[in-house]
Design a protein around this motif. Structure first.
Motif, short mmCIF file in Angstrom:
data_model
loop_
_atom_site.label_atom_id
_atom_site.label_comp_id
_atom_site.label_asym_id
_atom_site.label_seq_id
_atom_site.Cartn_x
_atom_site.Cartn_y
_atom_site.Cartn_z
N PHE A 160 0.82 -1.21 0.00
CA PHE A 160 0.00 0.00 0.00
C PHE A 160 0.86 1.26 0.00
O PHE A 160 0.47 2.28 -0.58
N SER A 161 2.02 1.20 0.62
CA SER A 161 2.94 2.34 0.60
C SER A 161 3.43 2.61 -0.82
O SER A 161 3.44 3.77 -1.28
N LEU A 162 3.79 1.54 -1.53
CA LEU A 162 4.25 1.68 -2.92
C LEU A 162 3.09 2.12 -3.82
O LEU A 162 3.29 2.94 -4.73
N PHE A 163 1.90 1.58 -3.57
CA PHE A 163 0.72 1.95 -4.37
C PHE A 163 0.45 3.45 -4.22
O PHE A 163 0.19 4.15 -5.22
N LYS A 164 0.50 3.93 -2.99
CA LYS A 164 0.29 5.36 -2.73
C LYS A 164 1.36 6.20 -3.42
O LYS A 164 1.09 7.25 -3.99
N GLN A 165 2.59 5.71 -3.37
CA GLN A 165 3.70 6.42 -4.01
C GLN A 165 3.52 6.45 -5.53
O GLN A 165 3.82 7.46 -6.18
N ALA A 166 3.04 5.34 -6.09
CA ALA A 166 2.81 5.28 -7.53
C ALA A 166 1.78 6.30 -7.98
O ALA A 166 1.91 6.92 -9.05
N LEU A 167 0.75 6.51 -7.17
CA LEU A 167 -0.31 7.46 -7.52
C LEU A 167 0.09 8.91 -7.26
O LEU A 167 -0.45 9.83 -7.87
N SER A 168 1.05 9.11 -6.37
CA SER A 168 1.44 10.47 -5.97
C SER A 168 2.24 11.18 -7.05
O SER A 168 2.22 12.41 -7.15
N GLY A 169 2.99 10.41 -7.86
CA GLY A 169 3.78 11.02 -8.93
C GLY A 169 5.07 11.64 -8.45
O GLY A 169 5.64 12.51 -9.13
N LYS A 170 5.57 11.21 -7.31
CA LYS A 170 6.83 11.74 -6.80
C LYS A 170 7.96 11.38 -7.76
O LYS A 170 8.03 10.28 -8.28
N GLU A 171 8.86 12.34 -8.01
CA GLU A 171 9.96 12.13 -8.96
C GLU A 171 10.83 10.95 -8.55
O GLU A 171 11.23 10.84 -7.39
N GLN A 172 11.12 10.08 -9.52
CA GLN A 172 11.90 8.87 -9.26
C GLN A 172 13.03 8.76 -10.28
O GLN A 172 12.93 9.27 -11.39
N ASP A 173 14.10 8.06 -9.89
CA ASP A 173 15.17 7.71 -10.82
C ASP A 173 15.01 6.22 -11.14
O ASP A 173 15.35 5.36 -10.33
N TYR A 174 14.51 5.93 -12.34
CA TYR A 174 14.23 4.54 -12.71
C TYR A 174 15.44 3.84 -13.32
O TYR A 174 15.33 2.70 -13.78
N THR A 175 16.59 4.53 -13.32
CA THR A 175 17.81 3.91 -13.85
C THR A 175 18.66 3.31 -12.72
O THR A 175 19.75 2.81 -12.98
N GLN A 176 18.14 3.37 -11.51
CA GLN A 176 18.86 2.81 -10.36
C GLN A 176 17.89 2.06 -9.46
O GLN A 176 16.68 2.24 -9.54
N GLY A 177 18.44 1.21 -8.57
CA GLY A 177 17.62 0.53 -7.58
C GLY A 177 16.88 -0.68 -8.13
O GLY A 177 17.20 -1.22 -9.19
N SER A 178 15.86 -1.09 -7.38
CA SER A 178 15.11 -2.31 -7.70
C SER A 178 14.29 -2.16 -8.98
O SER A 178 13.51 -1.22 -9.12
N ILE A 179 14.48 -3.10 -9.92
CA ILE A 179 13.69 -3.10 -11.16
C ILE A 179 12.24 -3.42 -10.85
O ILE A 179 11.31 -2.84 -11.43
N ARG A 180 12.02 -4.37 -9.93
CA ARG A 180 10.65 -4.74 -9.56
C ARG A 180 9.88 -3.52 -9.05
O ARG A 180 8.73 -3.30 -9.42
N ARG A 181 10.54 -2.74 -8.21
CA ARG A 181 9.90 -1.54 -7.66
C ARG A 181 9.62 -0.53 -8.78
O ARG A 181 8.55 0.09 -8.82
N ALA A 182 10.57 -0.38 -9.71
CA ALA A 182 10.39 0.56 -10.81
C ALA A 182 9.20 0.16 -11.68
O ALA A 182 8.39 1.01 -12.07
N VAL A 183 9.09 -1.13 -11.99
CA VAL A 183 7.97 -1.62 -12.79
C VAL A 183 6.65 -1.33 -12.09
O VAL A 183 5.69 -0.85 -12.70
N PHE A 184 6.58 -1.59 -10.80
CA PHE A 184 5.35 -1.37 -10.03
C PHE A 184 4.96 0.11 -10.04
O PHE A 184 3.80 0.46 -10.31
#
Length: 474
Positions: free
Chosen positions: A17-41
């Motif tokens: 639910f924390s990740l779901f909320k983050q996904a909807l919030s649109g907070k700026e992310q760097d998708y070239t680093q960190g967990s790929i699974r998290r980036a996909v979600f």
């Protein structure tokens, strides 16, 4: 042990639910680093919701227009939407180009160049849409006649078609600006713009069609007004965020000066992206023509099945859009291996979803179709279609992701060529052969869809694994 298991389960739910909320919030992310699974979600959640909203417009119009009790009104909506495929194709092609260009620049950590690429794509879109709008407004009656509309449908539907085509700029901008935001990894804005547009359309449709208080009843023309205004409000929301300076894409006035090398790059990607969509759409129209050989119930059953298939495939398309963004950004960051890993991770999740959909169609096709249609003859054809076509869903799920991975890399030519061979040199001839020559009837068409889509997916996977897409420059 049980307490520990419970605690682990609770933590996982909280994390979800924390990740779901983050996904909807649109907070700026760097998708070239960190967990790929998290980036996909984080990318897939808003993109899935965005795709679900895109399908609502025509459904809402059909629902409210249908209550007018005039078949000509419904025919106008259906026929106009059919021809509007050209506008959708152009919009999708340009949005593919915008996503690829913007994602690559974001991956290079060059947001200013990403913003410039986005604005250059807008200039191209406005030029193209101006031509389409003028043609649509002037030749609206001829467009309806060309589609086989009756004189009465032409009479009551011309204004509807004029408004829809005259306002096609909002369709183009809605797709394109969402492509810009998706490329930047800001999928939540794309999602919200469509939610806003749909809510406005749902509110305005009954008011403008039937009238309310001082607002007169515009009939079918009101449906066009509501849809165009709703999309327009969604576009205004997009434009606000483009120019607010608060997102990763920050627009400057100098970005509006035409940059011909960028415009050429956008056009090269966009025209093949447009062709890619048109080639696939046109082949499905030919299959519908083949179905007419077996009577109206067969055609109706095919239509019901295709609408259900597309509805259930929308989440898969949303997830595959996440792959496009991840490929573009990671190639820009000079991380082709991470780009490839992102594709395979997304494909795994899409496969799991498609297995679920396959089971749903195999076990519950009849009640699902019965909910949409009450004619038992039509129902029989639709149920057969769903059960046969769903047998290839696992391959479809992977194929979608691979196709969008090519598009995200800026290689729209490869999936276009695959579509030409897969749909026109294999699926259409095979459908004719099985349905008419071997006398399999509608089942022959359904089997051809499974074999062709599976073949297209396998061809895409083989070419993708060769890795030439990693070297594409945009």
């Amino acid at each position: 042990m049980s307490d520990q298991t419970t605690n682990v389960g609770t933590m996982r739910i909280k994390t979800f639910f924390s990740l779901f909320k983050q996904a909807l919030s649109g907070k700026e992310q760097d998708y070239t680093q960190g967990s790929i699974r998290r980036a996909v979600f984080l990318l897939a959640v808003p993109m899935i919701l965005e795709m679900c909203m895109e399908s609502v417009f025509a459904v809402v119009d059909i629902f409210f227009v249908g209550r007018l009790g005039k078949n000509e009104a419904v025919s106008t909506v259906v026929l106009t939407e059919s021809v509007l495929t050209i506008v959708y194709s152009l919009a999708i092609g340009l949005s593919m180009a915008a996503t690829a260009m913007v994602a690559r620049r974001i991956g290079e950590k060059n947001p200013e160049a990403a913003s410039k690429a986005g604005i250059q794509s807008l200039l191209v879109a406005l030029f193209v849409t101006a031509i389409v709008s003028i043609v649509g407004v002037i030749f609206a009656p001829e467009i309806l006649k060309l589609m086989g509309a009756s004189p009465e449908t032409v009479r009551i539907g011309t204004n509807y078609t004029r408004i829809i085509y005259g306002g096609s700029v909002v369709i183009m901008l809605l797709f394109l600006i969402n492509g810009i935001f998706r490329g930047a990894g800001d999928a939540s804005i794309a999602m919200r713009s469509l939610w806003i547009a749909n809510i406005c359309n749902i509110i305005l449709c009954p008011v403008l069609i039937y009238g309310a208080g001082p607002v007169p009843a515009f009939g079918i023309t009101g449906a066009a007004m509501a849809t165009t205004i709703g999309r327009g409000i969604g576009v205004l929301y997009q434009i606000y965020h483009l120019f607010s300076g608060k997102r990763i894409i920050k627009i400057r006035l100098k970005d509006f000066m035409p940059d011909w090398p960028i415009i050429r790059s956008i056009s090269n990607i966009a025209w093949t992206g447009t062709a890619q969509f048109l080639i696939a759409s046109a082949s499905w129209m030919v299959l519908a023509r083949i179905m007419t050989e077996f009577g109206d119930p067969a055609v109706a059953g095919y239509g019901v099945a295709i609408r259900l298939i597309m509805f259930f495939l929308l989440p898969a398309w949303g997830m595959s859009n996440a792959a496009a963004t991840l490929v573009g950004q990671n190639l820009g960051a000079q991380q082709p291996e991470r780009a490839e890993q992102s594709v395979w991770s997304t494909a795994r999740y899409n496969t799991i979803f498609m297995i679920f959909v396959t089971l749903v169609f195999l076990l519950f096709a009849q009640p699902i179709v019965a909910f949409m249609n009450k004619d038992v003859t039509v129902e029989a054809y639709a149920v057969r279609a769903l059960r046969i076509v769903s047998l290839g869903y696992i391959f479809y799920g992977i194929g979608m992701v691979v196709t969008n991975a090519f598009n995200g890399a800026g290689d729209t030519k490869t999936p276009t060529l695959i579509n030409i061979f897969g749909f026109w040199l294999f699926q259409v001839p095979l459908a004719l052969l099985l349905a008419l020559f071997f006398k399999l009837g509608p089942d022959g068409v359904f089997i051809a869809i499974v074999l062709a889509e599976t073949g297209i997916s396998i061809a895409g996977i083989i070419i993708f694994k060769k890795g030439k897409w990693k070297k594409i420059k945009v």
